[in-house]
Design a protein around this motif. Structure first.
Motif, PDB file in Angstrom:
ATOM      1  N   HIS C 342      32.232  -3.843 -21.402  1.00  0.00           N
ATOM      2  CA  HIS C 342      32.452  -2.398 -21.317  1.00  0.00           C
ATOM      3  C   HIS C 342      31.533  -1.781 -20.267  1.00  0.00           C
ATOM      4  O   HIS C 342      31.928  -0.891 -19.525  1.00  0.00           O
ATOM      5  N   ALA C 343      30.286  -2.227 -20.245  1.00  0.00           N
ATOM      6  CA  ALA C 343      29.318  -1.642 -19.318  1.00  0.00           C
ATOM      7  C   ALA C 343      29.818  -1.779 -17.881  1.00  0.00           C
ATOM      8  O   ALA C 343      29.775  -0.833 -17.094  1.00  0.00           O
ATOM      9  N   MET C 344      30.309  -2.965 -17.543  1.00  0.00           N
ATOM     10  CA  MET C 344      30.810  -3.188 -16.187  1.00  0.00           C
ATOM     11  C   MET C 344      31.993  -2.252 -15.900  1.00  0.00           C
ATOM     12  O   MET C 344      32.097  -1.674 -14.819  1.00  0.00           O
ATOM     13  N   ASN C 345      32.870  -2.118 -16.875  1.00  0.00           N
ATOM     14  CA  ASN C 345      34.036  -1.254 -16.685  1.00  0.00           C
ATOM     15  C   ASN C 345      33.644   0.218 -16.581  1.00  0.00           C
ATOM     16  O   ASN C 345      34.137   0.946 -15.728  1.00  0.00           O
ATOM     17  N   LEU C 346      32.747   0.630 -17.466  1.00  0.00           N
ATOM     18  CA  LEU C 346      32.409   2.053 -17.523  1.00  0.00           C
ATOM     19  C   LEU C 346      31.617   2.493 -16.297  1.00  0.00           C
ATOM     20  O   LEU C 346      31.772   3.619 -15.817  1.00  0.00           O
ATOM     21  N   ALA C 347      30.756   1.607 -15.808  1.00  0.00           N
ATOM     22  CA  ALA C 347      30.010   1.952 -14.591  1.00  0.00           C
ATOM     23  C   ALA C 347      30.999   2.274 -13.483  1.00  0.00           C
ATOM     24  O   ALA C 347      30.874   3.268 -12.772  1.00  0.00           O
ATOM     25  N   ASP C 348      32.016   1.438 -13.360  1.00  0.00           N
ATOM     26  CA  ASP C 348      33.020   1.635 -12.327  1.00  0.00           C
ATOM     27  C   ASP C 348      33.883   2.864 -12.593  1.00  0.00           C
ATOM     28  O   ASP C 348      34.209   3.609 -11.679  1.00  0.00           O
ATOM     29  N   LYS C 349      34.219   3.058 -13.834  1.00  0.00           N
ATOM     30  CA  LYS C 349      35.128   4.157 -14.175  1.00  0.00           C
ATOM     31  C   LYS C 349      34.458   5.502 -13.925  1.00  0.00           C
ATOM     32  O   LYS C 349      35.083   6.425 -13.410  1.00  0.00           O
ATOM     33  N   TYR C 350      33.174   5.597 -14.294  1.00  0.00           N
ATOM     34  CA  TYR C 350      32.495   6.888 -14.173  1.00  0.00           C
ATOM     35  C   TYR C 350      31.550   6.956 -12.985  1.00  0.00           C
ATOM     36  O   TYR C 350      30.895   7.962 -12.754  1.00  0.00           O
ATOM     37  N   GLN C 351      31.410   5.868 -12.234  1.00  0.00           N
ATOM     38  CA  GLN C 351      30.550   5.869 -11.046  1.00  0.00           C
ATOM     39  C   GLN C 351      29.162   6.386 -11.421  1.00  0.00           C
ATOM     40  O   GLN C 351      28.643   7.334 -10.824  1.00  0.00           O
ATOM     41  N   ALA C 352      28.603   5.741 -12.398  1.00  0.00           N
ATOM     42  CA  ALA C 352      27.318   6.180 -12.941  1.00  0.00           C
ATOM     43  C   ALA C 352      26.534   4.961 -13.407  1.00  0.00           C
ATOM     44  O   ALA C 352      27.115   3.899 -13.649  1.00  0.00           O
ATOM     45  N   PRO C 353      25.221   5.109 -13.536  1.00  0.00           N
ATOM     46  CA  PRO C 353      24.434   3.988 -14.046  1.00  0.00           C
ATOM     47  C   PRO C 353      24.684   3.754 -15.536  1.00  0.00           C
ATOM     48  O   PRO C 353      24.775   4.708 -16.301  1.00  0.00           O
ATOM     49  N   VAL C 354      24.787   2.495 -15.885  1.00  0.00           N
ATOM     50  CA  VAL C 354      24.982   2.111 -17.283  1.00  0.00           C
ATOM     51  C   VAL C 354      23.847   1.174 -17.682  1.00  0.00           C
ATOM     52  O   VAL C 354      23.631   0.154 -17.028  1.00  0.00           O
ATOM     53  N   PHE C 355      23.129   1.551 -18.721  1.00  0.00           N
ATOM     54  CA  PHE C 355      22.022   0.727 -19.191  1.00  0.00           C
ATOM     55  C   PHE C 355      22.464  -0.146 -20.357  1.00  0.00           C
ATOM     56  O   PHE C 355      23.153   0.328 -21.253  1.00  0.00           O
ATOM     57  N   LEU C 356      22.002  -1.374 -20.302  1.00  0.00           N
ATOM     58  CA  LEU C 356      22.194  -2.292 -21.403  1.00  0.00           C
ATOM     59  C   LEU C 356      20.796  -2.608 -21.888  1.00  0.00           C
ATOM     60  O   LEU C 356      20.032  -3.279 -21.197  1.00  0.00           O
ATOM     61  N   LEU C 357      20.448  -2.072 -23.063  1.00  0.00           N
ATOM     62  CA  LEU C 357      19.102  -2.295 -23.593  1.00  0.00           C
ATOM     63  C   LEU C 357      19.142  -3.485 -24.531  1.00  0.00           C
ATOM     64  O   LEU C 357      19.862  -3.478 -25.528  1.00  0.00           O
ATOM     65  N   GLY C 358      18.373  -4.488 -24.194  1.00  0.00           N
ATOM     66  CA  GLY C 358      18.228  -5.622 -25.102  1.00  0.00           C
ATOM     67  C   GLY C 358      16.752  -5.827 -25.336  1.00  0.00           C
ATOM     68  O   GLY C 358      15.921  -5.055 -24.879  1.00  0.00           O
ATOM     69  N   ASP C 359      16.410  -6.880 -26.028  1.00  0.00           N
ATOM     70  CA  ASP C 359      14.997  -7.194 -26.184  1.00  0.00           C
ATOM     71  C   ASP C 359      14.826  -8.702 -26.247  1.00  0.00           C
ATOM     72  O   ASP C 359      15.811  -9.446 -26.236  1.00  0.00           O
ATOM     73  N   GLN C 360      13.583  -9.116 -26.276  1.00  0.00           N
ATOM     74  CA  GLN C 360      13.316 -10.563 -26.272  1.00  0.00           C
ATOM     75  C   GLN C 360      14.036 -11.233 -27.430  1.00  0.00           C
ATOM     76  O   GLN C 360      14.597 -12.309 -27.296  1.00  0.00           O
ATOM     77  N   GLN C 361      14.038 -10.575 -28.569  1.00  0.00           N
ATOM     78  CA  GLN C 361      14.676 -11.159 -29.739  1.00  0.00           C
ATOM     79  C   GLN C 361      16.164 -11.388 -29.495  1.00  0.00           C
ATOM     80  O   GLN C 361      16.706 -12.434 -29.816  1.00  0.00           O
ATOM     81  N   LEU C 362      16.815 -10.412 -28.881  1.00  0.00           N
ATOM     82  CA  LEU C 362      18.243 -10.556 -28.615  1.00  0.00           C
ATOM     83  C   LEU C 362      18.520 -11.680 -27.631  1.00  0.00           C
ATOM     84  O   LEU C 362      19.347 -12.557 -27.887  1.00  0.00           O
ATOM     85  N   VAL C 363      17.822 -11.666 -26.487  1.00  0.00           N
ATOM     86  CA  VAL C 363      18.223 -12.616 -25.440  1.00  0.00           C
ATOM     87  C   VAL C 363      17.795 -14.045 -25.753  1.00  0.00           C
ATOM     88  O   VAL C 363      18.478 -14.991 -25.372  1.00  0.00           O
TER      89      VAL C 363
END
Ligand code: TPP
Ligand code: TPP
Ligand code: SF4
Ligand code: SF4
Ligand code: MG
Ligand code: MG
Lengths: 577, 283, 577, 283
Positions: C342-363
């Motif tokens: 979604h992030a990749m799509n939405l960045a393109d759709k709205y021409q805006a920065p999209v943040f994906l916040l993760g953390d050490q535990q997630l990755v």
């Protein structure tokens, strides 16, 4: 009551600044209160710049959307300001430029360039204009003569004489041909007033507050503070260093701070972004630093020479990880001076980053003051006494108030370690969960002291208002004038001015605002950042914020117009502005 | 060294066994002791990386700042108290990668300090990505086809910028390194020492042996004040790596030029009279 | 019900990762659900690292504060984890290291190093341990044999044989001497499960979402995403570039994005700080970009290899000036995969920065899943059709929904201008107040569409709860387990999980939370950043947030303990965890 | 040029009358026209400064980004669509000050682009502070005692880094500059042209006359492939400033090495099969 506004307009490089510098000095020495706001383009020559000078017997807090006297150094200036001219406005122009016909506006043509050339050089046009203005304002030529003597004295007698001749030519021309057009200023106490802009006020405050090291990278509109401090640095024993970039600037200052001296950096939005990691370092390494962020409209390069208040949310949150900080946004040059002193002291006292939020309007505007009082300023030494520090010395000793004794590098018998990791009390890297927890808690215990410090919100206006404004930074001036206008019109109005925005004075804000109806924040941004902060910190959900986001200063008229949009036109009818 | 060494830190060091960083730490201690320094007079400043842990392992003043940002705080601290002996210890990534801009401009600024770069030609702490000095062809997780960028030549760039003191060493040569550090501390300007430092965990190309085979000490025939010759030496690599002082161009440093023989900033106090005279100019 | 937890502990460089990789694969293929969390120090050799593996028949969402089986590769591992051992815990250790005596804990000693040396090399100790673990878990050697074949096949037959021999030695030793110590796992459906960590999930999501260009500077814990994408970049036609610093990384990506390709950067707190100005540029230049910020505890260098959730306020506000942005914080690897698409799509759709916040535990945590469904993924092309764009082409055309048609550089007959200033519709610099205002408003009109997009808060648990949790990102897992435990104990509990944090789903949040009593946010930070956001955006002033700020993952036990502090011990007595 | 020049922008340019930037813009147009480029094929990228306004004054594709950050987006755009002709226009502050780190590493990365630095030895747009290339002694508001830092020598640093194409010009020599730009565009690698550009408003030291007196064109006797000689030329300054191609070391650029003759990234689509094969590896 609206004061007299005189606007000087012309191209970049045409000498606007010279005329206005002289005129302001002239009027300040004659005892008038002044407010001069500058509007210039991001270019060195050409384009259209202007300076609006408000003149009155009382203090002036905000620019006006109308012009009483327009001094147009080129014909574009008339076009650009046409919509601000009203019936009775006077336009002073070069008589060689044919002005348009504008209803009710009076034109006074002076052959500025011809007079200047007659005096020997086109640059004397500035003096011609000055003389003509003196005539229009009916302030006589005595002040002008002595000022020109003082100002051009260094350049030799000939320069003085020619400038004086040119000025008199301008004066006489108006006196002769436009005697009925001149209008006198209100009577004032004849005393010389201090003339200061926000950049000088902040620079002076920092220096008074013990600044020893300043590093910065040029960026409008912050450079004027850096320039001002640099000009006096050698004299005051301050080191000023132009860094290769903002990252270097902030990290240099942190090194100097760790070595025990008081430091500051100046920058604007984009440069502040680059300092973010260094600010985060100041947070965890508990290194005092004052960061003057002088706002211009963003994002990115935005409008480099204009004014705005878009960076509040940024300074409240800049830097990754969590750490306590101070954020101040003084409303006037006077407040900026004292706030800058406090900022220097508080950074040292709490070993934390302190932000000073200003904007182009604050730093570039000249204003008159009676005096700045430094007799009561005490620079408390916050470095620890090596004799009293428990051994072994620990830079990050865990203490009840969260502040650890700070010793500079070079203290005999002591090892001082500043560290960017989570660390033990002596500054050694750690990954131990218990120590980490204790250190986070220690750092945040500082907030208890910080929240009691200076910068509480100030109330102005009616105590039981029907309409309440809440402002921060330079939106103070226009809010104050709007409140006055509303009260004059019988609409009870009051306002809360927030200088300290972090730690937020929640208790005081609630006392001032919680029981008020129709609270509107007034801010130079689109999203209403103070409104967001109030909601978050106090639960007060204010009404539609009064915003401005086109790079221009907020005026009382702008506020009233926005209030009309929300509350309807009805009761605002009687307002005179 | 043991007890007689006031700089010696007894605690654990988080470096891999066999890492060249140990020897560099050793050389720093030796130089400081030999130069007769007291721990309180010395400040080591670093960024982030394996090399940059050094200030934690030396009993002296320290500033362990941000990745890539060792030089600016070192400048600030020296400017604030020029009586301090300032040593910067940094990695090749820290100094030439993230910190490259400061490297250039610190040389131009020429403040009196010793800058030791632990050059292991790799990012050690972050587990083995290419650094600016990695040789072409080195394969890593982020350079699966091998490094294609031309390696950064710190010595040549420093000489191009007319740095006043440019030297190279090899971590294994502890006494030689210590001697270079002492020369640098005495030099009176920005003194760069790039130290070849094997990373036994991640750099499988430039090993102890690899350096050993190529490193040689410059003899007295090398004239470090000859810029062209110095550049030629700086360009040597695969077939032989010169150790020693490559280039020297003495001139007054920043402290000597700007601060002079005055009191350190640290000792200066606010002068109310002068503030008043500034205020008076506003009328 | 608590699942089986097996913890592998040892020094950095001792082969922990090899054992755990093999073990996880083994168990995933056997049909178990797994959750493996990694805890490692910021060093390459030595110290103490560990991996905790939860094993169950059902999905597992959070690590446990207790250990059923401890595999101690060195004796320090026993000391470090002693407090997590309970009656019935088993410790597998090298029989050459004498273990301490711990009440109720059973020890199983295997001469790991001796067996390894007998097999020919100390590295085979990993295989010995694996065999011994297989024995303790009673899962037989068939899977182990085939896995070792597969894993070491590339290294030749000898390597396989020796590993197999070593593994059997470990297995046989346990079977022979500790038969009464082994304990079987719960029965599961025998099916091979997918084993994935958050880094792979995000990387796969980005690639599925059309990523073409990625630039980054290594920084834990974000590097694993960059590594994963880089490993497949050539195969997928993606360009991966290690930049000289984070400033270069983000600006490279913006250049590529302006040229029309989908881009992403990966970083962590300090690196994100350095990207701030570039993000602000993305805001005003309306350049799509996905920024994966993988959090570690800060400030500054902080705890480089640990987990935390301290950067929410930062990403909500990073970059000077004002511009709309998306912020997502998925709670699980599965959610991260879809969110990245979604992030990749939405960045393109709205021409805006999209943040994906993760953390050490997630990755860094591995988890089992049945599948990731890409059949429904549609990559909508958001670049404009040159034939349909009104002429002359204007990059920043003012439109009703705020989105302007975007054409890539190189489009025939068209000039495409990206600009960092406030600009006219065609991208030309402007200082005109009316245009500036119109452009700011255009940009913010995008919010109307953005707020309707994916990522609404999700409810889990009792619909009429006595206790409500609100979580974001990885605090999801522990919250979910806590809610289950509370409900099991008869305390009605529910939770709202926030994936999208900007634009904040205020309406939905109010629906879910406004009428609930005892709402507590659950967050890996000190100040309660979601609590602040809820207050600001919804007026919901939640109770004391459940926080953790020592760099360790939140567990259900941690939540329950904190709730006890607030609500008293009484009703929490029956909770089993 | 007028109508026949598709690149010509008719609108107002916010430069001071007499500024050297006009001539550089002119040279860029000439080079593009002479090389037969179409506006849609060309992308100019800049940071912030007077020089950096150029993309707004050329009718072609543009990316006017952040101060100091011209090179990274130029790299990104070229990598995404290597059919574009990418020209970077930047000031001395933009490129060597704020952007110094990118300058170093872009040379190492060696992507095919032309980098024109309008070197007026001053910060023009911000009203006259010292830039990295300011001569020693120049007085400004921020350097009231005069510049004391050693000037940055862009050519020497570029040659030290083995940049493939290093040239210098003088803005007044429009045709000469245009020719260098054309050579650079054809070169197939990172090509640097440092153009001496008088700032009539703020640099009262290095005026038209000052440059005129010193600038001379390199003759055919100069061998730009000889690195030592090139360095010697790069060090010349006060007594004579050589114009022309100072150094050349041709080698395959980034596009040639990494991207090759494939489709631009821009044209590539997601391949679901390949994604599925990645997913399959997780079982
Ligand atoms: C802003 C920032 N970016 C990235 C990192 C991650 N990081 C830490 S050390 C390092 C590289 C270290 O390499 P080098 O300087 O050569 O030191 P070594 O470990 O090899 O001694 C990186 C990329 C960081 N800490 N901060
Ligand atoms: C991050 C940031 N810092 C500072 C500035 C202010 N700034 C704009 S242009 C400039 C210097 C311009 O000098 P140069 O690159 O030499 O260009 P010139 O104007 O001389 O052509 C500076 C400091 C900025 N825009 N952004
Ligand atoms: S990873 Fe390399 S540089 Fe770092 S400590 Fe280990 S051997 Fe030394
Ligand atoms: S200030 Fe200098 S560089 Fe800028 S436009 Fe004017 S002359 Fe040119
Ligand atoms: Mg290294
Ligand atoms: Mg310049």
């Amino acid at each position: 009551m609206p004061h007299t506004t005189l606007t000087l307009g012309g191209m970049a490089g045409q000498g606007l600044v010279t005329i206005s510098d002289l005129l302001l000095k002239l009027l300040a020495r004659a005892g008038y209160h002044l407010l001069a706001t500058q509007d210039y383009m991001s270019r060195v020559r050409g384009g259209h710049n202007f300076i609006q000078i408000g003149i009155d017997a009382d203090r002036i807090f905000a620019p006006q959307p109308i012009i009483n006297i327009l001094v147009a150094l080129d014909s574009r200036s008339i076009d650009e300001h046409r919509h601000e001219l009203t019936a009775g406005s006077i336009v002073l122009h070069d008589s060689d430029n044919k002005p348009p016909d504008i209803n009710g506006v009076r034109f006074a043509g002076v052959p500025m360039n011809r007079f200047a050339n007659k005096a020997g050089n086109p640059v004397y046009a500035n003096a011609v204009a000055l003389g003509a203005i003196a005539a229009l304002l009916e302030i006589g030529m005595k002040g002008v003569d002595s000022l020109l003597n003082e100002h051009f004295g260094k350049k030799g007698e000939a320069a003085v004489e020619k400038n004086v001749a040119a000025a008199h030519a301008g004066y006489d021309h108006i006196a002769k041909y436009y005697a009925e057009t001149t209008s006198s200023l209100p009577p004032v106490k004849q005393k010389t007033r201090m003339l200061i802009n926000g950049a000088q006020a902040i620079g002076l405050g920092m220096m008074t507050g013990g600044l020893r090291f300043i590093s910065a990278y040029p960026m409008s509109p912050s450079t004027s503070i850096f320039n001002y401090v640099t000009a006096s640095a050698a004299e005051l024993g301050i080191l000023s260093e132009q860094a290769e970039d903002e990252i270097a600037a902030v990290n240099m200052a942190l090194g100097a701070s760790a070595a025990g001296v008081r430091t500051a950096v100046t920058t604007s939005g984009g440069g502040l972004d680059l300092m973010a990691e260094g600010i985060s370092l100041a947070g965890v390494a508990e290194t005092p630093i004052v960061i003057a962020n002088i706002m211009r409209p963003g994002p990115a390069t935005g409008l480099p020479t204009r004014t705005g208040q878009e960076d509040l949310n940024l300074v409240l949150n800049i830097g990754h990880g969590e750490f306590p900080r101070f954020v101040f946004a003084p409303g006037t040059a006077e407040e900026a001076f004292y706030t800058a002193i406090h900022a220097m002291n508080l950074a040292d006292k709490y070993q934390a980053p302190v932000f000073l939020l200003g904007d182009q309007q604050l730093v570039d505007s000249y204003v008159t003051l009676d005096r700045l009082n430094i007799t009561k300023v005490r620079i408390k030494e916050h470095l620890a006494d090596p004799a009293k520090v428990p051994a072994p010395y620990q830079r990050y000793r865990i203490t009840p108030n969260g502040v650890s004794p700070r010793l500079p590098y070079g203290t005999p018998g002591v090892r001082v370690m500043y560290d960017s990791h989570l660390h033990e009390e002596d500054g050694h890297i750690t990954e131990n969960a218990d120590i980490v927890r204790a250190m986070v808690e220690k750092r945040f215990r500082k907030l208890k002291g910080m929240v009691k410090e200076t910068g509480k919100p100030i109330w102005y206006g009616n105590k039981k208002p029907a309409i309440t404004l809440a402002c921060w930074g330079t939106s103070y001036g226009a809010s104050r004038e709007a409140v006055d206008a509303l009260n004059r019109a019988g609409i009870k109005a009051g306002m809360a001015h927030f200088n300290r925005l972090a730690p937020f004075p929640s208790r005081e804000a609630r006392v001032l605002l919680a029981n008020k109806k129709h609270v509107h924040t007034v801010e130079g941004n689109f999203t209403g950042q103070l409104a967001q902060l109030l909601a978050r910190e106090t639960g007060i959900h204010s009404g539609m914020p009064v915003t401005r986001y086109d790079g221009r200063p907020i005026t009382a008229r702008h506020i009233i117009d926005k209030l009309k949009e929300v509350h309807g036109n009805g009761k605002f009818k009687r307002i005179s502005l | 060294m043991g007890n007689s060494n006031a700089f010696h830190y007894e605690g654990e060091k988080a470096w891999c066994p066999g890492c060249g960083d140990f020897a560099i730490l050793n050389a720093v201690e030796k130089a400081l002791i030999h130069a007769g320094k007291k721990p309180e007079e010395v400040l080591t400043v670093s960024g982030i990386g394996q090399a940059a842990k050094l200030p934690h392992y030396l009993k002296s003043n320290g500033f362990n700042g941000l990745h890539g940002r060792a030089l600016p705080p070192a400048f600030g601290a020296k400017a604030a108290n020029h009586h301090l002996t300032v040593i910067v210890t940094s990695g090749d990534g820290d100094m030439y990668g993230e910190g490259g801009n400061h490297f250039i401009h610190a040389i131009r600024r020429n403040i009196e300090m010793t800058v030791i770069v632990h050059d292991n030609q790799v990012y050690g702490l972050t587990k083995g990505q290419a650094s600016p000095t990695s040789d072409k062809g080195m394969k890593t997780k982020l350079q699966p086809e091998g490094v294609i960028l031309t390696p950064f030549n710190p010595l040549a760039v420093a000489i191009a910028l007319d740095a006043p003191f440019v030297a190279r060493s090899f971590s294994k040569e502890i006494d030689f390194t210590a001697d270079l550090i002492e020369q640098a501390m005495r030099y009176g300007g920005f003194a760069l020492i790039d130290v070849l430092q094997p990373c036994v965990s991640f750099n499988k190309v430039n090993t102890y042996q690899w350096y050993q085979q190529r490193a040689y000490r410059l003899g007295p025939e090398h004239d470090p004040t000859d810029r062209a010759k110095a550049l030629a030496k700086a360009f040597e690599w695969d077939s032989g790596i010169p150790l020693g002082v490559i280039y020297k161009n003495p001139r007054p440093g920043y402290v000597a030029t700007v601060i002079g023989d005055t009191e350190p900033l640290l000792k200066r106090k606010v002068n109310t009279e002068k503030i008043n005279s500034l205020l008076a100019r506003l009328y």
